[in-house]
Design an enzyme around this catalytic site. Structure first.
Site, short mmCIF file in Angstrom:
data_model
loop_
_atom_site.label_atom_id
_atom_site.label_comp_id
_atom_site.label_asym_id
_atom_site.label_seq_id
_atom_site.Cartn_x
_atom_site.Cartn_y
_atom_site.Cartn_z
CE LYS A 1 -1.49 0.65 -2.56
NZ LYS A 1 -2.26 0.89 -3.81
NE ARG B 1 2.75 4.84 -4.76
CZ ARG B 1 1.66 4.85 -3.98
NH1 ARG B 1 1.76 4.77 -2.68
NH2 ARG B 1 0.47 4.90 -4.52
NE ARG C 1 -9.40 5.96 -3.46
CZ ARG C 1 -8.14 5.53 -3.57
NH1 ARG C 1 -7.73 4.52 -2.82
NH2 ARG C 1 -7.30 6.10 -4.40
NE ARG D 1 -6.46 9.60 -2.63
CZ ARG D 1 -5.69 8.54 -2.72
NH1 ARG D 1 -5.87 7.53 -1.90
NH2 ARG D 1 -4.73 8.50 -3.61
NE ARG E 1 -3.42 8.03 -7.95
CZ ARG E 1 -4.71 7.97 -7.58
NH1 ARG E 1 -5.61 8.69 -8.21
NH2 ARG E 1 -5.06 7.20 -6.57
P1 ADP Z 1 -3.32 4.92 -3.81
O1 ADP Z 1 -4.26 4.63 -2.66
O2 ADP Z 1 -4.05 5.45 -4.99
O3 ADP Z 1 -2.40 3.80 -4.10
P2 ADP Z 1 -1.72 6.57 -2.00
O4 ADP Z 1 -2.72 7.13 -1.06
O5 ADP Z 1 -0.90 5.44 -1.52
O6 ADP Z 1 -2.45 6.18 -3.38
O7 ADP Z 1 -0.76 7.71 -2.52
C1 ADP Z 1 -1.27 8.94 -3.02
C2 ADP Z 1 -0.13 9.75 -3.61
O8 ADP Z 1 0.82 10.05 -2.58
C3 ADP Z 1 0.68 9.09 -4.71
O9 ADP Z 1 0.08 9.24 -5.99
C4 ADP Z 1 2.01 9.83 -4.60
O10 ADP Z 1 1.93 11.14 -5.16
C5 ADP Z 1 2.16 9.98 -3.08
N1 ADP Z 1 2.85 8.83 -2.45
C6 ADP Z 1 2.31 7.96 -1.54
N2 ADP Z 1 3.22 7.04 -1.17
C7 ADP Z 1 4.36 7.32 -1.86
C8 ADP Z 1 5.66 6.73 -1.92
N3 ADP Z 1 5.97 5.62 -1.19
N4 ADP Z 1 6.58 7.30 -2.75
C9 ADP Z 1 6.29 8.39 -3.47
N5 ADP Z 1 5.09 8.99 -3.48
C10 ADP Z 1 4.12 8.47 -2.67
P1 ADP Z 2 -5.73 1.40 -2.54
O1 ADP Z 2 -5.44 1.72 -1.10
O2 ADP Z 2 -4.94 0.24 -3.05
O3 ADP Z 2 -5.61 2.60 -3.43
P2 ADP Z 2 -8.51 1.19 -1.63
O4 ADP Z 2 -8.48 0.22 -0.52
O5 ADP Z 2 -8.65 2.63 -1.30
O6 ADP Z 2 -7.24 0.95 -2.62
O7 ADP Z 2 -9.71 0.76 -2.60
C1 ADP Z 2 -10.06 1.50 -3.78
C2 ADP Z 2 -11.58 1.50 -3.96
O8 ADP Z 2 -12.03 0.19 -4.30
C3 ADP Z 2 -12.37 1.88 -2.71
O9 ADP Z 2 -13.49 2.63 -3.11
C4 ADP Z 2 -12.77 0.54 -2.10
O10 ADP Z 2 -13.99 0.64 -1.36
C5 ADP Z 2 -12.93 -0.34 -3.32
N1 ADP Z 2 -12.49 -1.74 -3.10
C6 ADP Z 2 -11.43 -2.18 -2.39
N2 ADP Z 2 -11.30 -3.52 -2.46
C7 ADP Z 2 -12.32 -3.96 -3.25
C8 ADP Z 2 -12.74 -5.26 -3.72
N3 ADP Z 2 -12.05 -6.36 -3.39
N4 ADP Z 2 -13.82 -5.32 -4.52
C9 ADP Z 2 -14.51 -4.19 -4.87
N5 ADP Z 2 -14.18 -2.94 -4.47
C10 ADP Z 2 -13.10 -2.81 -3.67
#
Ligand code: ADP
Ligand code: ADP
Ligand code: ZN
Length: 218
Positions: free
Chosen positions: A14, A88, A127, A161, A172
């Site tokens: 994302k 979410r 990551r 992170r 998660r």
């Molecule tokens: P990821 O990239 O792994 O999807 P995020 O960076 O979006 O994770 O979120 C990290 C953490 O922040 C989540 O595991 C949760 O604890 C909190 N969080 C983020 N967005 C939300 C949301 N919309 N509702 C509740 N908790 C959230």
């Molecule tokens: P999210 O925001 O959904 O948690 P991220 O964009 O942070 O996901 O991506 C998670 C990890 O996967 C990062 O280390 C990123 O560089 C890698 N990544 C993202 N998209 C791809 C893809 N299409 N193929 C391989 N690796 C990816």
């Protein structure tokens, strides 16, 4: 102006895709995860309250994240919003609909990024991000060109992170399947749902997204 939600489990890509859309289309990325991490490091009362919950991998309360989004919607301009990691839960989805209506706007598309769990573990454990500009990297699929140096801004402040470990990821993923995946059905019913293959390469996923956005805009 196109407003979209990026919906997908942790590690689906994302943030990576949102950053590309910001650069290529001038959209505004609203990541509740980034906002919460900012609150955590700046040591605000709210930051202190959510820190432990986030590190464990649980969701923070709807009230907190709805409040964060409401604040941003008041101030942020640009060529449409990308909601990254929000909503979410179903109550968050309801809140978002109301908040957009309040500013005379609406949701245009919800893009579900489909990735299997096995790939998510690899993505999350590899990551790292730039602490200065936010660029997202991966040990194997997207390393920096020069080790220890951000390609975009040259910073050496590369970090992992606190919640990017297998233990927290398990929680998660459970949170995602229990509380977030029902949104797929919800947005299918409203006719806003599109799906991309999140297992494809980064640029290929970006092309799938662009096709959806261009279709929405025309
Ligand atoms: P990821 O990239 O792994 O999807 P995020 O960076 O979006 O994770 O979120 C990290 C953490 O922040 C989540 O595991 C949760 O604890 C909190 N969080 C983020 N967005 C939300 C949301 N919309 N509702 C509740 N908790 C959230
Ligand atoms: P999210 O925001 O959904 O948690 P991220 O964009 O942070 O996901 O991506 C998670 C990890 O996967 C990062 O280390 C990123 O560089 C890698 N990544 C993202 N998209 C791809 C893809 N299409 N193929 C391989 N690796 C990816
Ligand atoms: Zn950087």
């Amino acid at each position: 102006m196109t407003n979209i939600i990026l919906l997908g489990p942790p590690g689906a890509g994302k943030g990576t895709q949102a950053r590309k859309l910001v650069e290529e289309r001038g959209m505004v990325q609203l990541s509740t995860g980034d906002m919460l991490r900012e609150a955590k490091t700046s040591g605000t009362e709210m930051g202190k309250r959510v820190a432990e919950v986030m590190d464990r991998g649980q969701l923070v309360t709807d009230e907190i994240v709805n409040g964060l989004i409401e604040e941003k919607l008041k101030t942020a301009g640009g060529n449409g919003f990308i909601f990254d990691g929000f909503p979410r839960t179903l109550p968050q989805a309801d809140a978002l609909g109301k908040l957009l209506a309040k500013i005379g706007s609406k949701l245009d598309a919800v893009i579900e990024m489909r990735v299997d769990d096995e790939a998510l573990v690899r993505r999350i454990t590899g990551r790292f991000t730039c602490g200065n500009c936010g660029e997202v990297y991966h040990d194997e699929t997207k390393p920096t060109k020069v080790p220890g140096t951000c390609d975009v801004c040259g910073s050496h402040d590369l970090k992992r992170r606190a919640d990017d470990n297998e233990d927290s990821l398990k929680t998660r993923l459970m949170e995602y399947y229990k509380k977030t995946s029902p949104l797929i059905g919800y947005y299918y019913a409203t006719g806003d749902l599109f799906t991309v293959d999140g297992l494809a390469e980064i640029d290929d996923v970006a092309r799938q997204m662009s096709a959806i956005l261009d279709q929405q805009a025309s």
